[in-house]
Design a protein around this motif. Structure first.
Motif, PDB file in Angstrom:
ATOM      1  N   GLU A 179       7.062   3.056  -6.867  1.00  0.00           N
ATOM      2  CA  GLU A 179       6.385   4.270  -7.256  1.00  0.00           C
ATOM      3  C   GLU A 179       4.899   4.008  -7.404  1.00  0.00           C
ATOM      4  O   GLU A 179       4.482   3.037  -8.016  1.00  0.00           O
ATOM      5  CB  GLU A 179       6.972   4.790  -8.563  1.00  0.00           C
ATOM      6  CG  GLU A 179       7.182   6.288  -8.481  1.00  0.00           C
ATOM      7  CD  GLU A 179       7.841   6.822  -9.724  1.00  0.00           C
ATOM      8  OE1 GLU A 179       9.078   6.714  -9.799  1.00  0.00           O
ATOM      9  OE2 GLU A 179       7.123   7.326 -10.589  1.00  0.00           O
ATOM     10  N   CYS A 180       4.105   4.888  -6.790  1.00  0.00           N
ATOM     11  CA  CYS A 180       2.661   4.732  -6.835  1.00  0.00           C
ATOM     12  C   CYS A 180       2.145   5.319  -8.148  1.00  0.00           C
ATOM     13  O   CYS A 180       2.364   6.485  -8.439  1.00  0.00           O
ATOM     14  CB  CYS A 180       2.028   5.438  -5.649  1.00  0.00           C
ATOM     15  SG  CYS A 180       0.242   5.469  -5.718  1.00  0.00           S
ATOM     16  N   ALA A 181       1.464   4.476  -8.909  1.00  0.00           N
ATOM     17  CA  ALA A 181       0.958   4.922 -10.211  1.00  0.00           C
ATOM     18  C   ALA A 181      -0.197   5.900 -10.040  1.00  0.00           C
ATOM     19  O   ALA A 181      -0.485   6.701 -10.921  1.00  0.00           O
ATOM     20  CB  ALA A 181       0.493   3.709 -11.017  1.00  0.00           C
ATOM     21  N   SER A 182      -0.834   5.843  -8.866  1.00  0.00           N
ATOM     22  CA  SER A 182      -2.029   6.651  -8.679  1.00  0.00           C
ATOM     23  C   SER A 182      -1.717   8.081  -8.237  1.00  0.00           C
ATOM     24  O   SER A 182      -2.262   9.036  -8.780  1.00  0.00           O
ATOM     25  CB  SER A 182      -2.918   5.932  -7.672  1.00  0.00           C
ATOM     26  OG  SER A 182      -3.894   6.768  -7.179  1.00  0.00           O
ATOM     27  N   CYS A 183      -0.807   8.249  -7.245  1.00  0.00           N
ATOM     28  CA  CYS A 183      -0.543   9.606  -6.758  1.00  0.00           C
ATOM     29  C   CYS A 183       0.877  10.071  -7.085  1.00  0.00           C
ATOM     30  O   CYS A 183       1.235  11.202  -6.794  1.00  0.00           O
ATOM     31  CB  CYS A 183      -0.797   9.697  -5.251  1.00  0.00           C
ATOM     32  SG  CYS A 183       0.482   8.936  -4.228  1.00  0.00           S
ATOM     33  N   GLY A 184       1.690   9.189  -7.645  1.00  0.00           N
ATOM     34  CA  GLY A 184       3.038   9.580  -8.039  1.00  0.00           C
ATOM     35  C   GLY A 184       4.065   9.554  -6.925  1.00  0.00           C
ATOM     36  O   GLY A 184       5.241   9.788  -7.154  1.00  0.00           O
ATOM     37  N   PRO A 238       0.834  -1.208   0.000  1.00  0.00           N
ATOM     38  CA  PRO A 238       0.000   0.000   0.000  1.00  0.00           C
ATOM     39  C   PRO A 238       0.867   1.256   0.000  1.00  0.00           C
ATOM     40  O   PRO A 238       1.808   1.375   0.777  1.00  0.00           O
ATOM     41  CB  PRO A 238      -0.800  -0.088   1.303  1.00  0.00           C
ATOM     42  CG  PRO A 238      -0.526  -1.419   1.880  1.00  0.00           C
ATOM     43  CD  PRO A 238       0.684  -1.994   1.220  1.00  0.00           C
ATOM     44  N   CYS A 239       0.555   2.196  -0.869  1.00  0.00           N
ATOM     45  CA  CYS A 239       1.261   3.476  -0.933  1.00  0.00           C
ATOM     46  C   CYS A 239       1.044   4.224   0.382  1.00  0.00           C
ATOM     47  O   CYS A 239      -0.084   4.324   0.852  1.00  0.00           O
ATOM     48  CB  CYS A 239       0.723   4.282  -2.107  1.00  0.00           C
ATOM     49  SG  CYS A 239       1.184   6.018  -2.081  1.00  0.00           S
ATOM     50  N   PRO A 240       2.110   4.757   1.000  1.00  0.00           N
ATOM     51  CA  PRO A 240       1.960   5.463   2.276  1.00  0.00           C
ATOM     52  C   PRO A 240       1.086   6.715   2.169  1.00  0.00           C
ATOM     53  O   PRO A 240       0.567   7.191   3.170  1.00  0.00           O
ATOM     54  CB  PRO A 240       3.390   5.857   2.641  1.00  0.00           C
ATOM     55  CG  PRO A 240       4.275   5.027   1.804  1.00  0.00           C
ATOM     56  CD  PRO A 240       3.507   4.683   0.566  1.00  0.00           C
ATOM     57  N   GLN A 241       0.923   7.242   0.977  1.00  0.00           N
ATOM     58  CA  GLN A 241       0.138   8.466   0.801  1.00  0.00           C
ATOM     59  C   GLN A 241      -1.328   8.180   0.522  1.00  0.00           C
ATOM     60  O   GLN A 241      -2.203   8.806   1.081  1.00  0.00           O
ATOM     61  CB  GLN A 241       0.706   9.276  -0.368  1.00  0.00           C
ATOM     62  CG  GLN A 241       2.147   9.685  -0.202  1.00  0.00           C
ATOM     63  CD  GLN A 241       2.281  11.013   0.508  1.00  0.00           C
ATOM     64  OE1 GLN A 241       1.631  11.979   0.142  1.00  0.00           O
ATOM     65  NE2 GLN A 241       3.108  11.049   1.524  1.00  0.00           N
ATOM     66  N   CYS A 242      -1.588   7.256  -0.399  1.00  0.00           N
ATOM     67  CA  CYS A 242      -2.979   7.079  -0.828  1.00  0.00           C
ATOM     68  C   CYS A 242      -3.478   5.644  -0.690  1.00  0.00           C
ATOM     69  O   CYS A 242      -4.621   5.366  -1.014  1.00  0.00           O
ATOM     70  CB  CYS A 242      -3.141   7.543  -2.271  1.00  0.00           C
ATOM     71  SG  CYS A 242      -2.356   6.456  -3.476  1.00  0.00           S
ATOM     72  N   ARG A 243      -2.613   4.736  -0.246  1.00  0.00           N
ATOM     73  CA  ARG A 243      -2.975   3.335  -0.002  1.00  0.00           C
ATOM     74  C   ARG A 243      -3.240   2.513  -1.261  1.00  0.00           C
ATOM     75  O   ARG A 243      -3.657   1.366  -1.181  1.00  0.00           O
ATOM     76  CB  ARG A 243      -4.169   3.217   0.954  1.00  0.00           C
ATOM     77  CG  ARG A 243      -3.845   3.776   2.327  1.00  0.00           C
ATOM     78  CD  ARG A 243      -4.570   3.067   3.448  1.00  0.00           C
ATOM     79  NE  ARG A 243      -3.954   3.390   4.721  1.00  0.00           N
ATOM     80  CZ  ARG A 243      -3.782   2.544   5.724  1.00  0.00           C
ATOM     81  NH1 ARG A 243      -4.211   1.312   5.617  1.00  0.00           N
ATOM     82  NH2 ARG A 243      -3.195   2.922   6.837  1.00  0.00           N
TER      83      ARG A 243
HETATM   84 ZN    ZN Z   1      -0.145   6.799  -3.864  1.00  0.00          ZN
END
Ligand code: ZN
Ligand code: ZN
Ligand code: ZN
Ligand code: ZN
Ligand code: ZN
Length: 300
Positions: free
Chosen positions: A216-221, A56-61
């Motif tokens: 790298e999170c594809a959703s929030c960068g 899970p991305c730490p920013q947006c999960r």
């Molecule tokens: Zn993210």
């Protein structure tokens, strides 16, 4: 990563004190239950990361896929130990798959064309085999085509199980820097059986310090390091996530105060006697939590 906090034992004590008097304080039940739920959800999420390799991305999960296959590091034995990746198309294979592929559709060892015939097999290039001799040969060969891409691959060489286990314990994640398959530390070298990569262990270790798995999170960068993520999740990691998973599934379905108390009690009973597990859910040392759970168990 922002994780749900562990639940304070004082709240749990109040719950059981009320239950002993035959009371169900539903406000308190809801509070404790949802706190446990948050914690259980995080424990289950971390277990998923190690099972599926999705972080899970730490920013947006949003879930970000790791480049390293987590299953290669699972220590649950069995066929996982013998998995390897095709160095050409990265299909995950067992050597058995390569053999079975040829059993079903025999191909020429030289030109890889499909063979014709049943008792006698022949290739358009002129080669011929007796069917039995062909299959004996398939068994003995160390180079066979990949069932997915058809390119030739070499039979991987695995260390004996004991060696693998010993190395896993000292260094659970050895990844071939070239093909990302599982590699081994043997005789002062790192060696990959899949692609043949070989390097002095010391040099490999040095290069490793410079390398770091960046996700790298594809959703929030947002970009983050796996090593840092893993560290942040350390207090949530367990080899036994089942009680947490069950609670996550059942808690939201509880409709009455009584059902909620039963569900919380079921979770605590599952933690009871599993020393290292309970402190993942509840604040305090394993010994103190155990004492508390002992009291509850004698109460019911
Ligand atoms: Zn993210
Ligand atoms: Zn041929
Ligand atoms: Zn392949
Ligand atoms: Zn070694
Ligand atoms: Zn390799």
């Amino acid at each position: 990563m922002k994780w749900s906090p562990r639940v304070k034992p004082i709240k749990i004590r109040r719950l059981y004190r009320a239950a002993r008097l035959g009371l169900h304080d539903d406000d308190l039940l809801q509070t404790v239950g949802w706190e446990l739920y948050g914690r259980c959800a995080d424990i289950a999420a971390v277990a998923d990361v190690y099972r599926d390799g999705l972080v899970p991305c730490p920013q947006c999960r949003t879930k970000v896929k790791r480049r390293i296959d987590p299953l290669f590091h699972a220590s649950d034995g069995g066929t996982h130990e013998n998995w390897f990746h095709c160095p050409h198309c990265t299909a995950r294979l067992l050597w058995r798959d390569c053999r079975e592929f040829l059993r079903e559709s025999p191909r020429c060892f030289d030109c890889h064309n499909l063979l014709s015939g049943t008792e006698e097999l022949w290739c358009s290039c002129g080669k011929r085999w007796d069917r039995k001799a062909y299959h004996r040969s398939v068994k003995a060969r160390v180079r066979l085509p990949c069932p997915r891409c058809g390119l030739m691959i070499r039979k991987p060489v695995f260390e004996s199980k004991e060696q693998v286990v010993r190395h896993r314990r000292s260094r659970p994640e050895i990844e071939c820097p070239k093909c990302q398959a599982v590699a081994f530390h043997v005789h002062g070298n790192i060696e990959c059986a899949v692609c043949g990569y070989k390097r002095r262990w010391r040099d490999y270790r040095k290069s490793l310090k410079k390398r770091d798995e960046r996700l790298e999170c594809a959703s929030c960068g947002h970009s983050f390091r796996w090593q840092a993520w893993r560290k942040s999740a350390r207090s949530l990691r367990t080899g036994n996530p089942r009680p947490a998973r069950e609670f996550v599934e059942r808690w939201p379905k509880c409709r009455t105060a009584k059902a909620r108390m039963i569900q919380i009690d079921r979770l605590l009973q599952a933690l009871h006697g599993r020393g290292a597990l309970a402190p993942l859910f509840i604040v305090g040392a394993a010994r103190n939590i155990r004492q508390m759970l002992d009291e509850f168990a004698s109460q019911i």
